[in-house]
Design a protein around this motif. Structure first.
Motif, PDB file in Angstrom:
ATOM      1  N   ALA A 166       0.835  -1.204   0.000  1.00 18.81           N
ATOM      2  CA  ALA A 166       0.000   0.000   0.000  1.00 18.81           C
ATOM      3  C   ALA A 166       0.869   1.252   0.000  1.00 18.81           C
ATOM      4  CB  ALA A 166      -0.930   0.005   1.206  1.00 18.81           C
ATOM      5  N   SER A 167       1.933   1.230   0.787  1.00 21.32           N
ATOM      6  CA  SER A 167       2.827   2.379   0.834  1.00 21.32           C
ATOM      7  C   SER A 167       3.566   2.556  -0.479  1.00 21.32           C
ATOM      8  CB  SER A 167       3.841   2.215   1.974  1.00 21.32           C
ATOM      9  OG  SER A 167       3.218   2.380   3.224  1.00 21.32           O
ATOM     10  N   THR A 168       3.975   1.431  -1.086  1.00 22.31           N
ATOM     11  CA  THR A 168       4.682   1.507  -2.358  1.00 22.31           C
ATOM     12  C   THR A 168       3.829   2.199  -3.403  1.00 22.31           C
ATOM     13  OG1 THR A 168       5.824  -0.561  -1.847  1.00 22.31           O
ATOM     14  CG2 THR A 168       5.889   0.179  -4.124  1.00 22.31           C
ATOM     15  N   GLY A 169       2.540   1.852  -3.456  1.00 23.73           N
ATOM     16  CA  GLY A 169       1.639   2.502  -4.402  1.00 23.73           C
ATOM     17  C   GLY A 169       1.381   3.944  -4.038  1.00 23.73           C
ATOM     18  N   ALA A 170       1.310   4.224  -2.749  1.00 24.23           N
ATOM     19  CA  ALA A 170       1.003   5.584  -2.294  1.00 24.23           C
ATOM     20  C   ALA A 170       2.118   6.561  -2.621  1.00 24.23           C
ATOM     21  CB  ALA A 170       0.742   5.583  -0.790  1.00 24.23           C
ATOM     22  N   ILE A 171       3.341   6.075  -2.694  1.00 22.69           N
ATOM     23  CA  ILE A 171       4.459   6.964  -2.991  1.00 22.69           C
ATOM     24  C   ILE A 171       4.286   7.623  -4.347  1.00 22.69           C
ATOM     25  CG2 ILE A 171       6.937   7.053  -3.472  1.00 22.69           C
ATOM     26  CD1 ILE A 171       7.272   4.805  -1.464  1.00 22.69           C
ATOM     27  N   THR A 172       3.704   6.881  -5.294  1.00 23.25           N
ATOM     28  CA  THR A 172       3.535   7.407  -6.641  1.00 23.25           C
ATOM     29  C   THR A 172       2.587   8.593  -6.665  1.00 23.25           C
ATOM     30  OG1 THR A 172       3.860   5.157  -7.481  1.00 23.25           O
ATOM     31  CG2 THR A 172       2.965   6.769  -9.023  1.00 23.25           C
ATOM     32  N   ASP A 173       1.554   8.560  -5.834  1.00 21.73           N
ATOM     33  CA  ASP A 173       0.574   9.648  -5.784  1.00 21.73           C
ATOM     34  C   ASP A 173       0.049   9.782  -4.356  1.00 21.73           C
ATOM     35  OD1 ASP A 173      -1.373  11.537  -6.171  1.00 21.73           O
ATOM     36  OD2 ASP A 173      -2.448  10.463  -7.745  1.00 21.73           O
ATOM     37  N   PRO A 174       0.837  10.380  -3.464  1.00 16.75           N
ATOM     38  CA  PRO A 174       0.456  10.457  -2.048  1.00 16.75           C
ATOM     39  C   PRO A 174      -0.872  11.175  -1.792  1.00 16.75           C
ATOM     40  CG  PRO A 174       2.769  10.970  -2.318  1.00 16.75           C
ATOM     41  CD  PRO A 174       2.168  10.951  -3.686  1.00 16.75           C
ATOM     42  N   LYS A 175      -1.173  12.230  -2.556  1.00 19.56           N
ATOM     43  CA  LYS A 175      -2.391  12.993  -2.304  1.00 19.56           C
ATOM     44  C   LYS A 175      -3.630  12.152  -2.594  1.00 19.56           C
ATOM     45  CE  LYS A 175      -2.631  17.378  -3.145  1.00 19.56           C
ATOM     46  NZ  LYS A 175      -2.628  18.708  -3.808  1.00 19.56           N
ATOM     47  N   THR A 176      -3.617  11.408  -3.692  1.00 15.91           N
ATOM     48  CA  THR A 176      -4.750  10.542  -4.014  1.00 15.91           C
ATOM     49  C   THR A 176      -4.865   9.422  -3.000  1.00 15.91           C
ATOM     50  OG1 THR A 176      -4.581  11.016  -6.376  1.00 15.91           O
ATOM     51  CG2 THR A 176      -5.741   9.007  -5.756  1.00 15.91           C
ATOM     52  N   ALA A 177      -3.723   8.840  -2.632  1.00 13.23           N
ATOM     53  CA  ALA A 177      -3.735   7.747  -1.658  1.00 13.23           C
ATOM     54  C   ALA A 177      -4.302   8.208  -0.318  1.00 13.23           C
ATOM     55  CB  ALA A 177      -2.323   7.204  -1.470  1.00 13.23           C
ATOM     56  N   GLN A 212       5.029  20.430  -4.194  1.00 15.97           N
ATOM     57  CA  GLN A 212       5.994  19.547  -3.536  1.00 15.97           C
ATOM     58  C   GLN A 212       5.728  19.476  -2.034  1.00 15.97           C
ATOM     59  OE1 GLN A 212      10.362  20.565  -3.126  1.00 15.97           O
ATOM     60  NE2 GLN A 212      10.536  19.053  -4.767  1.00 15.97           N
ATOM     61  N   ALA A 213       5.396  20.616  -1.441  1.00 14.03           N
ATOM     62  CA  ALA A 213       5.110  20.648  -0.005  1.00 14.03           C
ATOM     63  C   ALA A 213       3.849  19.851   0.311  1.00 14.03           C
ATOM     64  CB  ALA A 213       4.966  22.087   0.466  1.00 14.03           C
ATOM     65  N   GLU A 214       2.819  19.986  -0.506  1.00 12.75           N
ATOM     66  CA  GLU A 214       1.578  19.240  -0.284  1.00 12.75           C
ATOM     67  C   GLU A 214       1.797  17.739  -0.422  1.00 12.75           C
ATOM     68  OE1 GLU A 214      -1.774  22.550  -1.704  1.00 12.75           O
ATOM     69  OE2 GLU A 214      -1.312  20.827  -2.986  1.00 12.75           O
ATOM     70  N   VAL A 215       2.576  17.355  -1.423  1.00 18.62           N
ATOM     71  CA  VAL A 215       2.868  15.931  -1.618  1.00 18.62           C
ATOM     72  C   VAL A 215       3.614  15.368  -0.405  1.00 18.62           C
ATOM     73  CG1 VAL A 215       4.284  14.316  -2.953  1.00 18.62           C
ATOM     74  CG2 VAL A 215       2.822  15.946  -4.132  1.00 18.62           C
ATOM     75  N   ALA A 216       4.592  16.123   0.095  1.00 12.61           N
ATOM     76  CA  ALA A 216       5.353  15.679   1.263  1.00 12.61           C
ATOM     77  C   ALA A 216       4.456  15.547   2.487  1.00 12.61           C
ATOM     78  CB  ALA A 216       6.498  16.652   1.542  1.00 12.61           C
ATOM     79  N   ALA A 217       3.562  16.504   2.680  1.00 15.27           N
ATOM     80  CA  ALA A 217       2.643  16.456   3.820  1.00 15.27           C
ATOM     81  C   ALA A 217       1.682  15.279   3.690  1.00 15.27           C
ATOM     82  CB  ALA A 217       1.862  17.766   3.922  1.00 15.27           C
ATOM     83  N   ALA A 218       1.185  15.056   2.483  1.00 11.31           N
ATOM     84  CA  ALA A 218       0.260  13.949   2.242  1.00 11.31           C
ATOM     85  C   ALA A 218       0.920  12.605   2.540  1.00 11.31           C
ATOM     86  CB  ALA A 218      -0.238  13.983   0.800  1.00 11.31           C
ATOM     87  N   TRP A 219       2.180  12.475   2.124  1.00  6.12           N
ATOM     88  CA  TRP A 219       2.895  11.217   2.354  1.00  6.12           C
ATOM     89  C   TRP A 219       3.094  10.970   3.851  1.00  6.12           C
ATOM     90  CZ3 TRP A 219       3.899   6.591   1.254  1.00  6.12           C
ATOM     91  CH2 TRP A 219       5.033   5.930   1.719  1.00  6.12           C
TER      92      TRP A 219
END
Length: 206
Positions: free
Chosen positions: A131-142, A191-198
């Protein structure tokens, strides 16, 4: 060699020393090779597209920056005054580059076998969690999908910027209802939003 692997070009420029960029170049190749071989052997039923997607996630800036934070790598980076002022030790791009540089230094000092073993140790926690591996590709959607699964309201992002226009650093805060609030930084709002989402996804998924 370790010192060089932790030296950003901003520090090198100010102090007349070598930086990690050549090590980073080498480490990127070692990283790609090690992850490619591992995925090829671990997922014999996957086609090329699936393997490529898995690899893209594991070698992405988000993944490498996450690994760097786990190692507290930012505390040991040698940065120039400008990068220190703009919180360079928190920037995903710098953290990811430093991880690649360390891998390159390991290759030069210990050889390919040990360097690739290091890569596998670093990415193993992500590989063991599909699940984490897939989430890395698109953290906001995950994160949005995970919030829906938990019956929470959709994630809400607030982004603030600081520093001069040519070296702006953004900090994003994401709130998922009352479940969690996480932050992330980057050189752009996205980039900041993606990092926060992850970071939020990792905390909720743990």
């Amino acid at each position: 060699m370790l010192e060089t692997a932790l030296t950003h070009r901003s520090y090198a420029y100010e102090h007349g020393t070598a930086d990690y960029e050549r090590f980073e170049f080498l480490g990127d190749s070692v990283l790609q090779r090690a992850v490619t071989m591992m995925l090829f052997e671990r997922y014999p039923e996957d086609d090329e597209g699936s393997l490529a997607k898995r690899r893209a996630g594991l070698v992405s800036t988000v993944a490498l920056a996450s690994i760097a934070r786990t190692l507290h790598l930012g505390d040991h980076l040698r940065l120039g005054r400008g990068e220190v002022m703009t919180r360079g030790a928190e920037k995903p791009s710098i953290l990811a580059d430093a991880v690649e540089a360390l891998i390159g230094a390991a290759f030069l000092s210990l050889g390919s076998v040990e360097a690739e073993a290091l890569v596998l140790r670093l990415v193993q926690p992500l590989v063991d969690d599909p699940a984490s591996t897939g989430a890395i590709t698109d953290p906001k959607t995950a994160l949005q999908e995970l919030a829906a699964q938990r019956g929470a309201t959709p994630p809400v992002y607030v982004v603030e910027g600081e520093g001069p226009e040519h070296a702006r650093i953004f900090t994003a805060t994401v709130a998922v209802g009352e479940l969690i609030t996480s932050t992330g930084t980057g050189t752009s709002k996205k980039q900041a939003e993606v990092a926060a989402a992850w970071e939020a996804f990792r905390a909720l998924h743990a």
